[in-house]
Scaffold this active site. Sequence first.
Site, PDB file in Angstrom:
ATOM      1  N   ILE A  51       0.827  -1.203   0.000  1.00  0.00           N
ATOM      2  CA  ILE A  51       0.000   0.000   0.000  1.00  0.00           C
ATOM      3  C   ILE A  51       0.866   1.260   0.000  1.00  0.00           C
ATOM      4  O   ILE A  51       0.560   2.243  -0.667  1.00  0.00           O
ATOM      5  CB  ILE A  51      -0.893   0.037   1.258  1.00  0.00           C
ATOM      6  CG1 ILE A  51      -1.718  -1.237   1.362  1.00  0.00           C
ATOM      7  CG2 ILE A  51      -1.807   1.232   1.248  1.00  0.00           C
ATOM      8  CD1 ILE A  51      -2.543  -1.302   2.620  1.00  0.00           C
ATOM      9  N   GLY A  52       1.945   1.213   0.780  1.00  0.00           N
ATOM     10  CA  GLY A  52       2.820   2.381   0.879  1.00  0.00           C
ATOM     11  C   GLY A  52       3.410   2.756  -0.467  1.00  0.00           C
ATOM     12  O   GLY A  52       3.483   3.928  -0.829  1.00  0.00           O
ATOM     13  N   TYR A 200      -0.884  -7.155  17.463  1.00  0.00           N
ATOM     14  CA  TYR A 200      -1.132  -6.322  16.283  1.00  0.00           C
ATOM     15  C   TYR A 200      -2.382  -5.468  16.495  1.00  0.00           C
ATOM     16  O   TYR A 200      -2.359  -4.253  16.269  1.00  0.00           O
ATOM     17  CB  TYR A 200      -1.304  -7.224  15.055  1.00  0.00           C
ATOM     18  CG  TYR A 200      -1.697  -6.478  13.806  1.00  0.00           C
ATOM     19  CD1 TYR A 200      -0.762  -5.687  13.126  1.00  0.00           C
ATOM     20  CD2 TYR A 200      -2.988  -6.551  13.295  1.00  0.00           C
ATOM     21  CE1 TYR A 200      -1.115  -5.000  11.987  1.00  0.00           C
ATOM     22  CE2 TYR A 200      -3.344  -5.871  12.150  1.00  0.00           C
ATOM     23  CZ  TYR A 200      -2.415  -5.102  11.501  1.00  0.00           C
ATOM     24  OH  TYR A 200      -2.770  -4.416  10.371  1.00  0.00           O
TER      25      TYR A 200
END
Length: 316
Positions: A51-52, A200
Amino acid sequence: MIGVLLLLLLLPLLLYIAAPQIRKMLSSGVCASSVQLPGKVAVVTGANTGIGKETAKELAQRGARVYIACRDVQKGELVAREIQTVTGNQQVLVRKLDLADTQSIRAFAKGFLEEEKHLHILINNAGVMMCPYSKTADGFEMHIGVNHLGHFLLTHLLLEKLKESAPSRVVNVSSLAHHLGRIHFHNLHGDKFYNAGLAYCHSKLANILFTKELARRLKGSGVSTYSVHPGTVKSELTRHSSFMQWIWRLFSFFIKTPQEGAQTSLYCALTEGLEILSGNHFSDCHVTWVSAQARNETIARRLWDVSCDLLGIPTD
Ligand SMILES: *[C@@H]1O[C@H](CO)[C@@H](O)[C@H](O)[C@H]1NC(C)=O
Ligand SMILES: *[C@@H]1O[C@H](CO)[C@@H](O)[C@H](O)[C@H]1NC(C)=O
């Protein structure tokens, strides 16, 4: 009884038929903004993959100078070349940033502040998921250390620059998984009990709490902040868990591409007039609900103070 059996048999068929529709729903939410970014400066953490990378590419496409901040500089350089070729924008730079090491974070920030006059968009995108129990260079549990404390310090160090460059924005990539998260102040680093999946979730809850607290603190500064759930995206996040990779494959049909996953981050970074929604959590390019914990201001304030203590930042 027969009805139930019939339903069980029919269910996979129904799912199969409905899949394209579900797929479309899940990938809904496209950043439609036409804003261009010449002269703007953006930093995207963990932009060497997933995504980055897609987020960085789109910002470069729109003319921004984009800093890819990542641990693996060589990998980052390859991605930078690729983005330069695809977008024709040569101003894609790679800088070393290891969010699991506060020294590296401070070194990155120092270098950036020396070489750049402005920072308009900060995308806190990097993250780890379900890694085996381990600690950062500073002794923080890995999930809370990288996903939360690392970005907390980074944002803190770049905040003055963001204020000077206002209007500016900070986008935090969180997750739907925050719903399972709890902030256990007595066990922040998993010393008493630890579960990789929950760790997480806790760190993603911390992201949302921080976005809210930061928004409160930044009111009127011209810096607005957003947290986003990118969707369930195929990315390297699952690299630490073969079980998750298996699940991912099983449901691959419903899973977004990184490009689709980048849309909500882009939406929050670019959409004009979004400032009034600062502090909110977004999914599929609109505001969405967060858990009761994530709305709890007492927890947000306490986590802020605890984080400042851990990082040696004055609480103010
Ligand atoms: C993003 O998350 C980090 C870590 O939780 C936090 O320190 C920072 O203030 C957040 N920024 C925004 C804009 O939410
Ligand atoms: C916020 O969390 C604290 C501590 O867990 C709790 O005592 C309080 O009732 C919560 N407040 C709200 C509004 O839920």
